[in-house]
Motif scaffolding. Structure first.
Motif, mmCIF file in Angstrom:
data_model
loop_
_atom_site.group_PDB
_atom_site.id
_atom_site.type_symbol
_atom_site.label_atom_id
_atom_site.label_comp_id
_atom_site.label_asym_id
_atom_site.label_seq_id
_atom_site.Cartn_x
_atom_site.Cartn_y
_atom_site.Cartn_z
ATOM 1 N N LYS A 145 12.470 -3.638 3.184
ATOM 2 C CA LYS A 145 11.333 -4.461 3.591
ATOM 3 C C LYS A 145 10.328 -4.661 2.457
ATOM 4 O O LYS A 145 9.859 -5.770 2.212
ATOM 5 N N LEU A 146 9.974 -3.572 1.766
ATOM 6 C CA LEU A 146 8.989 -3.671 0.681
ATOM 7 C C LEU A 146 9.625 -4.003 -0.659
ATOM 8 O O LEU A 146 8.945 -4.469 -1.573
ATOM 9 N N GLY A 147 10.898 -3.716 -0.803
ATOM 10 C CA GLY A 147 11.594 -4.028 -2.053
ATOM 11 C C GLY A 147 11.088 -3.244 -3.249
ATOM 12 O O GLY A 147 11.095 -3.753 -4.379
ATOM 13 N N ILE A 148 10.671 -1.999 -3.021
ATOM 14 C CA ILE A 148 10.145 -1.181 -4.115
ATOM 15 C C ILE A 148 11.238 -0.957 -5.171
ATOM 16 O O ILE A 148 12.365 -0.609 -4.852
ATOM 17 N N LYS A 149 10.877 -1.160 -6.425
ATOM 18 C CA LYS A 149 11.826 -0.957 -7.521
ATOM 19 C C LYS A 149 11.496 0.251 -8.382
ATOM 20 O O LYS A 149 12.344 0.728 -9.148
ATOM 21 N N THR A 187 0.145 4.959 3.388
ATOM 22 C CA THR A 187 0.843 3.949 2.593
ATOM 23 C C THR A 187 0.225 2.579 2.852
ATOM 24 O O THR A 187 0.045 2.177 4.002
ATOM 25 N N ARG A 188 -0.138 1.887 1.788
ATOM 26 C CA ARG A 188 -0.705 0.551 1.962
ATOM 27 C C ARG A 188 -0.435 -0.348 0.753
ATOM 28 O O ARG A 188 -0.127 0.121 -0.342
ATOM 29 N N ASP A 189 -0.584 -1.645 1.027
ATOM 30 C CA ASP A 189 -0.391 -2.692 0.028
ATOM 31 C C ASP A 189 -1.761 -3.031 -0.543
ATOM 32 O O ASP A 189 -2.647 -3.508 0.180
ATOM 33 N N LEU A 190 -1.952 -2.775 -1.838
ATOM 34 C CA LEU A 190 -3.251 -3.043 -2.457
ATOM 35 C C LEU A 190 -3.622 -4.521 -2.415
ATOM 36 O O LEU A 190 -4.796 -4.869 -2.514
ATOM 37 N N GLY A 191 -2.630 -5.382 -2.269
ATOM 38 C CA GLY A 191 -2.920 -6.804 -2.199
ATOM 39 C C GLY A 191 -3.396 -7.269 -0.833
ATOM 40 O O GLY A 191 -3.842 -8.413 -0.697
ATOM 41 N N LEU A 192 -3.309 -6.408 0.179
ATOM 42 C CA LEU A 192 -3.718 -6.795 1.527
ATOM 43 C C LEU A 192 -5.002 -6.107 1.980
ATOM 44 O O LEU A 192 -5.435 -6.298 3.117
ATOM 45 N N VAL A 193 -5.605 -5.318 1.111
ATOM 46 C CA VAL A 193 -6.921 -4.741 1.407
ATOM 47 C C VAL A 193 -7.923 -5.892 1.467
ATOM 48 O O VAL A 193 -7.940 -6.750 0.575
ATOM 49 N N PRO A 194 -8.743 -5.983 2.518
ATOM 50 C CA PRO A 194 -9.714 -7.082 2.594
ATOM 51 C C PRO A 194 -10.540 -7.224 1.320
ATOM 52 O O PRO A 194 -11.100 -6.259 0.823
ATOM 53 N N ASP A 235 4.992 -5.803 -17.964
ATOM 54 C CA ASP A 235 6.350 -6.183 -18.373
ATOM 55 C C ASP A 235 7.307 -6.476 -17.224
ATOM 56 O O ASP A 235 8.333 -7.104 -17.435
ATOM 57 N N ARG A 236 6.968 -6.026 -16.003
ATOM 58 C CA ARG A 236 7.914 -6.171 -14.892
ATOM 59 C C ARG A 236 7.219 -6.719 -13.645
ATOM 60 O O ARG A 236 7.173 -6.092 -12.600
ATOM 61 N N PRO A 237 6.699 -7.935 -13.743
ATOM 62 C CA PRO A 237 5.926 -8.495 -12.629
ATOM 63 C C PRO A 237 6.747 -8.794 -11.385
ATOM 64 O O PRO A 237 6.179 -9.046 -10.320
ATOM 65 N N ASN A 238 8.059 -8.781 -11.507
ATOM 66 C CA ASN A 238 8.908 -9.064 -10.353
ATOM 67 C C ASN A 238 9.450 -7.805 -9.682
ATOM 68 O O ASN A 238 10.285 -7.895 -8.774
ATOM 69 N N ASP A 239 8.978 -6.637 -10.140
ATOM 70 C CA ASP A 239 9.461 -5.370 -9.600
ATOM 71 C C ASP A 239 8.326 -4.636 -8.883
ATOM 72 O O ASP A 239 7.511 -3.950 -9.519
ATOM 73 N N PRO A 240 8.249 -4.755 -7.564
ATOM 74 C CA PRO A 240 7.210 -4.038 -6.816
ATOM 75 C C PRO A 240 7.274 -2.539 -7.085
ATOM 76 O O PRO A 240 8.357 -1.969 -7.241
ATOM 77 N N PHE A 241 6.107 -1.903 -7.116
ATOM 78 C CA PHE A 241 6.055 -0.478 -7.436
ATOM 79 C C PHE A 241 5.123 0.243 -6.475
ATOM 80 O O PHE A 241 4.262 -0.364 -5.826
ATOM 81 N N LEU A 242 5.318 1.555 -6.396
ATOM 82 C CA LEU A 242 4.503 2.406 -5.519
ATOM 83 C C LEU A 242 4.039 3.614 -6.320
ATOM 84 O O LEU A 242 4.824 4.195 -7.072
ATOM 85 N N VAL A 243 2.781 3.973 -6.154
ATOM 86 C CA VAL A 243 2.196 5.139 -6.823
ATOM 87 C C VAL A 243 1.764 6.132 -5.755
ATOM 88 O O VAL A 243 1.166 5.749 -4.748
ATOM 89 N N HIS A 244 2.078 7.396 -5.965
ATOM 90 C CA HIS A 244 1.660 8.401 -4.985
ATOM 91 C C HIS A 244 1.356 9.730 -5.665
ATOM 92 O O HIS A 244 1.789 10.010 -6.779
ATOM 93 N N LEU A 282 -5.608 -8.754 -5.667
ATOM 94 C CA LEU A 282 -4.211 -8.514 -6.015
ATOM 95 C C LEU A 282 -3.295 -9.334 -5.107
ATOM 96 O O LEU A 282 -3.602 -9.555 -3.932
ATOM 97 N N ARG A 283 -2.165 -9.748 -5.646
ATOM 98 C CA ARG A 283 -1.181 -10.439 -4.816
ATOM 99 C C ARG A 283 -0.485 -9.426 -3.917
ATOM 100 O O ARG A 283 -0.305 -8.259 -4.284
ATOM 101 N N ALA A 284 -0.130 -9.862 -2.751
ATOM 102 C CA ALA A 284 0.533 -8.985 -1.797
ATOM 103 C C ALA A 284 1.968 -8.724 -2.226
ATOM 104 O O ALA A 284 2.605 -9.542 -2.892
ATOM 105 N N GLY A 285 2.475 -7.535 -1.859
ATOM 106 C CA GLY A 285 3.884 -7.227 -2.063
ATOM 107 C C GLY A 285 4.252 -6.730 -3.443
ATOM 108 O O GLY A 285 5.433 -6.668 -3.778
ATOM 109 N N PHE A 286 3.263 -6.358 -4.256
ATOM 110 C CA PHE A 286 3.561 -5.916 -5.628
ATOM 111 C C PHE A 286 3.145 -4.473 -5.878
ATOM 112 O O PHE A 286 3.947 -3.666 -6.359
#
Length: 277
Positions: free
Chosen positions: A78-82, A42-49, A156-165, A53-57
């Protein structure tokens, strides 16, 4: 956060070789990885060196069906996944359904056809580049409806963090992550690093995934020609796929425009929403 060179060096460890716990645990408990108990990779695509991408989305992960209560709390709180996008097959979902998370929308769209069983002969030459090119070109084709739904979410939903797996969070999820990073304007080096990070992210379940791969390919053993190329992650394999996308579609942006039907205005909004706080 570990620097890109150190991460890349560890990620290039051959899959036949164990990564010692004292080496991978510090990596998996720090950005860009997120420790989610009961999940892996599990990782945040915005925090990959190097990621634009912005972090937390936008987050990526392996399977979630073994989430603990603590893991659930991390995703929900913590992550606020929607929203969670599940790229697995009906059979994979039946064996390990996604958990219901409070305030989280689960989305699954069946692929246009089942994934082909990898032909190990296609992976036996060189580093398996041709096999990977064909396998990932199939993935980008048959999961078009999922890609469309994910990109609509970004638009359409830039304020809703999402996760793909998916199951391992490395191949199907890796194709999607590479697409998102490319659309956001990431360098080839940053995209490749994110792809290779799944070598570290899957280390805790490496032996299980090797058995999963043996069953999925009907390999006679791990020593069958092509097998280790199939289960390895290499820069050359990703580059072969990117070259295939360029030749087949004109690149990721053209694929999104021509095959998924997004306009220039859509693409601009998607890039903005991926990169701007």
């Amino acid at each position: 956060m570990a620097d890109a060179a150190a991460l890349l060096k560890l990620a290039e460890t051959e899959v036949a070789q164990e990564i010692p716990k004292e080496q991978y645990v510090p990596v998996l408990t720090n950005p860009p990885f997120v420790f989610v108990d009961g999940a892996f990779n599990t990782r945040d695509l915005g925090l990959v060196p190097g990621s634009p991408l912005r972090a937390g989305f936008a987050f990526r992960s392996g399977a979630l069906f073994r989430l603990t209560d603590n893991g659930r709390a991390v995703l929900e709180g913590k992550l606020g996944i929607k929203r969670v996008f599940d790229l697995r097959s009906p059979e994979e979902r039946g064996a390990g359904p996604d958990p219901a998370l409070e305030g989280v929308e689960n989305t699954w769209i069946e692929s246009s056809r089942p994934d082909s069983t990898p032909d190990l002969d296609r992976f036996a030459v060189g580093g398996g580049e041709e096999g990977y090119r064909e396998m990932y070109l199939e993935v980008i084709d048959v999961y078009q409806e999922s890609w469309k739904a994910i990109l609509e979410h970004v638009r359409d939903r830039p304020n809703d963090p999402f996760l793909v797996h998916c199951t391992a969070g490395r191949d199907r999820t890796g194709v999607l992550a590479g697409m998102l990073l490319a659309l956001a304007g990431a360098s080839p080096e940053a995209i490749t690093l994110d792809y290779l990070l799944s070598r570290i992210g899957t280390e805790p379940v490496r032996l299980m995934l090797l058995q999963f791969a043996i069953a999925g390919t009907k390999a006679t053993s791990q020593e069958q020609p092509g097998f280790y190329n199939l289960v390895s992650l290499r820069t050359s394999s990703w580059n072969a796929f990117v070259d295939g996308v360029q030749k087949e579609y004109g690149g990721f942006e053209q694929f999104v425009a021509d095959k998924l039907g997004f306009s220039k205005e859509d693409m601009a909004k998607i890039k903005t929403n991926l990169t701007k706080p």
